[in-house]
Design a protein around this motif. Structure first.
Motif, PDB file in Angstrom:
ATOM      1  N   LEU A  84       0.906  -1.300   0.227  1.00 41.48           N
ATOM      2  CA  LEU A  84       0.076   0.137   0.174  1.00 41.48           C
ATOM      3  C   LEU A  84       0.843   1.329  -0.010  1.00 41.48           C
ATOM      4  CD1 LEU A  84      -3.276  -1.192   2.411  1.00 41.48           C
ATOM      5  CD2 LEU A  84      -3.125  -0.830  -0.064  1.00 41.48           C
ATOM      6  N   TYR A  85       2.231   1.082   0.701  1.00 40.07           N
ATOM      7  CA  TYR A  85       3.313   2.337   0.663  1.00 40.07           C
ATOM      8  C   TYR A  85       3.469   2.138  -0.909  1.00 40.07           C
ATOM      9  CZ  TYR A  85       7.160   5.225   1.185  1.00 40.07           C
ATOM     10  OH  TYR A  85       7.758   6.508   1.372  1.00 40.07           O
ATOM     11  N   VAL A  86       3.460   1.911  -1.033  1.00 46.65           N
ATOM     12  CA  VAL A  86       4.193   2.076  -2.863  1.00 46.65           C
ATOM     13  C   VAL A  86       3.689   1.910  -3.100  1.00 46.65           C
ATOM     14  CG1 VAL A  86       5.281   0.680  -4.778  1.00 46.65           C
ATOM     15  CG2 VAL A  86       6.467  -0.532  -2.222  1.00 46.65           C
ATOM     16  N   ILE A  87       2.193   1.879  -3.553  1.00 49.83           N
ATOM     17  CA  ILE A  87       1.667   2.040  -4.190  1.00 49.83           C
ATOM     18  C   ILE A  87       0.791   3.841  -4.108  1.00 49.83           C
ATOM     19  CG2 ILE A  87      -1.300   2.225  -4.606  1.00 49.83           C
ATOM     20  CD1 ILE A  87      -1.425  -0.651  -4.463  1.00 49.83           C
ATOM     21  N   PHE A  88       0.546   4.157  -3.215  1.00 50.92           N
ATOM     22  CA  PHE A  88       0.594   5.902  -2.938  1.00 50.92           C
ATOM     23  C   PHE A  88       1.634   6.148  -2.653  1.00 50.92           C
ATOM     24  CE2 PHE A  88      -3.198   3.557  -0.843  1.00 50.92           C
ATOM     25  CZ  PHE A  88      -4.001   5.027  -1.469  1.00 50.92           C
ATOM     26  N   ALA A  89       2.557   5.717  -2.689  1.00 49.19           N
ATOM     27  CA  ALA A  89       4.057   6.760  -2.832  1.00 49.19           C
ATOM     28  C   ALA A  89       4.743   6.602  -4.603  1.00 49.19           C
ATOM     29  CB  ALA A  89       5.169   6.349  -2.442  1.00 49.19           C
ATOM     30  N   VAL A  90       3.691   6.272  -5.629  1.00 49.45           N
ATOM     31  CA  VAL A  90       4.107   6.502  -6.671  1.00 49.45           C
ATOM     32  C   VAL A  90       3.298   6.718  -7.333  1.00 49.45           C
ATOM     33  CG1 VAL A  90       4.537   4.660  -9.112  1.00 49.45           C
ATOM     34  CG2 VAL A  90       5.652   4.344  -7.443  1.00 49.45           C
ATOM     35  N   ASP A  91       1.923   6.717  -6.692  1.00 48.37           N
ATOM     36  CA  ASP A  91       0.848   7.199  -7.442  1.00 48.37           C
ATOM     37  C   ASP A  91       0.356   9.083  -6.921  1.00 48.37           C
ATOM     38  OD1 ASP A  91      -0.804   5.651  -8.071  1.00 48.37           O
ATOM     39  OD2 ASP A  91      -1.614   4.706  -6.779  1.00 48.37           O
ATOM     40  N   SER A  92       1.169   9.369  -5.473  1.00 43.72           N
ATOM     41  CA  SER A  92       1.805  10.274  -5.926  1.00 43.72           C
ATOM     42  C   SER A  92       2.872  11.176  -6.405  1.00 43.72           C
ATOM     43  CB  SER A  92       1.997  11.018  -4.116  1.00 43.72           C
ATOM     44  OG  SER A  92       2.732   9.996  -3.719  1.00 43.72           O
ATOM     45  N   GLU A 114      -8.527  16.649 -14.184  1.00 46.06           N
ATOM     46  CA  GLU A 114      -7.565  15.218 -14.576  1.00 46.06           C
ATOM     47  C   GLU A 114      -7.479  14.781 -13.168  1.00 46.06           C
ATOM     48  OE1 GLU A 114      -5.204  15.734 -17.712  1.00 46.06           O
ATOM     49  OE2 GLU A 114      -6.707  15.236 -19.080  1.00 46.06           O
ATOM     50  N   MET A 115      -7.041  15.369 -12.471  1.00 43.23           N
ATOM     51  CA  MET A 115      -5.869  15.322 -11.030  1.00 43.23           C
ATOM     52  C   MET A 115      -7.129  15.243  -9.881  1.00 43.23           C
ATOM     53  SD  MET A 115      -3.796  18.195  -8.735  1.00 43.23           S
ATOM     54  CE  MET A 115      -2.792  18.322 -10.034  1.00 43.23           C
ATOM     55  N   PHE A 116      -8.469  15.388  -9.958  1.00 42.27           N
ATOM     56  CA  PHE A 116      -9.096  15.135  -8.892  1.00 42.27           C
ATOM     57  C   PHE A 116     -10.026  14.193  -8.917  1.00 42.27           C
ATOM     58  CE2 PHE A 116      -9.361  19.576  -7.552  1.00 42.27           C
ATOM     59  CZ  PHE A 116      -9.247  19.848  -6.220  1.00 42.27           C
ATOM     60  N   VAL A 117      -9.760  13.390 -10.631  1.00 43.73           N
ATOM     61  CA  VAL A 117     -10.202  12.012 -11.240  1.00 43.73           C
ATOM     62  C   VAL A 117      -9.598  11.347 -10.201  1.00 43.73           C
ATOM     63  CG1 VAL A 117     -10.606  10.550 -12.713  1.00 43.73           C
ATOM     64  CG2 VAL A 117     -11.659  13.346 -13.106  1.00 43.73           C
ATOM     65  N   PHE A 118      -7.990  11.336 -10.407  1.00 42.10           N
ATOM     66  CA  PHE A 118      -7.153  10.919 -10.589  1.00 42.10           C
ATOM     67  C   PHE A 118      -6.943  10.615  -8.889  1.00 42.10           C
ATOM     68  CE2 PHE A 118      -2.854  10.495  -8.742  1.00 42.10           C
ATOM     69  CZ  PHE A 118      -2.205   8.808  -9.991  1.00 42.10           C
ATOM     70  N   GLY A 120      -8.972  10.667  -7.624  1.00 42.81           N
ATOM     71  CA  GLY A 120     -10.601  10.296  -6.758  1.00 42.81           C
ATOM     72  C   GLY A 120     -10.022   8.441  -7.075  1.00 42.81           C
ATOM     73  N   PHE A 121      -9.770   8.058  -7.321  1.00 44.12           N
ATOM     74  CA  PHE A 121      -8.948   7.554  -7.973  1.00 44.12           C
ATOM     75  C   PHE A 121      -8.712   6.371  -6.456  1.00 44.12           C
ATOM     76  CE2 PHE A 121     -10.567   6.890 -12.471  1.00 44.12           C
ATOM     77  CZ  PHE A 121     -11.286   5.712 -12.367  1.00 44.12           C
ATOM     78  N   LEU A 122      -7.322   7.193  -6.000  1.00 43.18           N
ATOM     79  CA  LEU A 122      -6.988   6.599  -4.852  1.00 43.18           C
ATOM     80  C   LEU A 122      -7.741   6.728  -3.496  1.00 43.18           C
ATOM     81  CD1 LEU A 122      -3.297   8.713  -5.786  1.00 43.18           C
ATOM     82  CD2 LEU A 122      -3.732   6.599  -6.060  1.00 43.18           C
ATOM     83  N   ALA A 123      -8.713   7.420  -3.504  1.00 39.38           N
ATOM     84  CA  ALA A 123      -9.181   7.555  -2.591  1.00 39.38           C
ATOM     85  C   ALA A 123     -10.750   6.146  -2.665  1.00 39.38           C
ATOM     86  CB  ALA A 123     -10.435   8.360  -2.487  1.00 39.38           C
ATOM     87  N   VAL A 124     -10.999   6.108  -4.143  1.00 35.06           N
ATOM     88  CA  VAL A 124     -11.803   4.634  -3.762  1.00 35.06           C
ATOM     89  C   VAL A 124     -10.865   3.260  -3.962  1.00 35.06           C
ATOM     90  CG1 VAL A 124     -13.085   3.220  -5.282  1.00 35.06           C
ATOM     91  CG2 VAL A 124     -13.685   5.445  -5.081  1.00 35.06           C
ATOM     92  N   GLY A 125      -9.783   3.126  -3.926  1.00 32.82           N
ATOM     93  CA  GLY A 125      -8.893   2.266  -3.860  1.00 32.82           C
ATOM     94  C   GLY A 125      -8.733   2.242  -2.374  1.00 32.82           C
TER      95      GLY A 125
END
Length: 138
Positions: A84-92, A114-118, A120-125
């Protein structure tokens, strides 16, 4: 054949030659890189002394002699947190290029959406992981 057709075909050939020349430079660089690594490994294998002994073949970790079995039980939750850390670090990291594009004139509104859509996907995950109980430390 008309001269304009010959001139157009000649320009197309020159364009294709320039295009493939760019890829040939990249390919040559890749071949040189692979050869460099292969020569380094081969020379290391040829030049190093090979004298295997029983002590050299033992498992070594932090200066402690190996005792017991060769494996230990590790809980999966540590890997889940790391994942989870790697996912959110890479996405940030993707937010930084968006911030630079957002500052450019003419791209502000589209980039913000686009940034808020992205995000949003992170928040859903993150919400999904929380609902599944993955974030519970027990």
């Amino acid at each position: 054949m008309p001269e304009t057709t010959v001139r157009t075909a000649d320009a197309g050939v020159r364009l294709a030659a320039g295009y493939f020349h760019s890829y040939s430079v990249v390919g040559l660089l890749a071949v040189v890189g692979v050869l460099f690594v292969a020569v380094a490994f081969a020379s290391g294998r040829l030049l190093r002394p090979v004298v295997p002994t029983r002590e050299k073949m033992l498992t070594y970790e932090c200066g402690v002699d190996p005792v017991g079995e060769g494996w230990a039980h590790t809980q999966v939750r540590y890997y889940v947190y790391a994942f989870l850390y790697v996912i959110f670090a890479v996405d940030s990291i993707f937010l930084f290029p968006w911030a630079t594009v957002f500052a450019a004139p003419g791209y502000g509104g589209t980039t913000l959406v686009e940034m808020f859509v992205f995000l949003g996907f992170l928040a859903v995950g993150l919400l999904y992981a929380w609902k599944k109980g993955v974030l519970e430390w027990t």
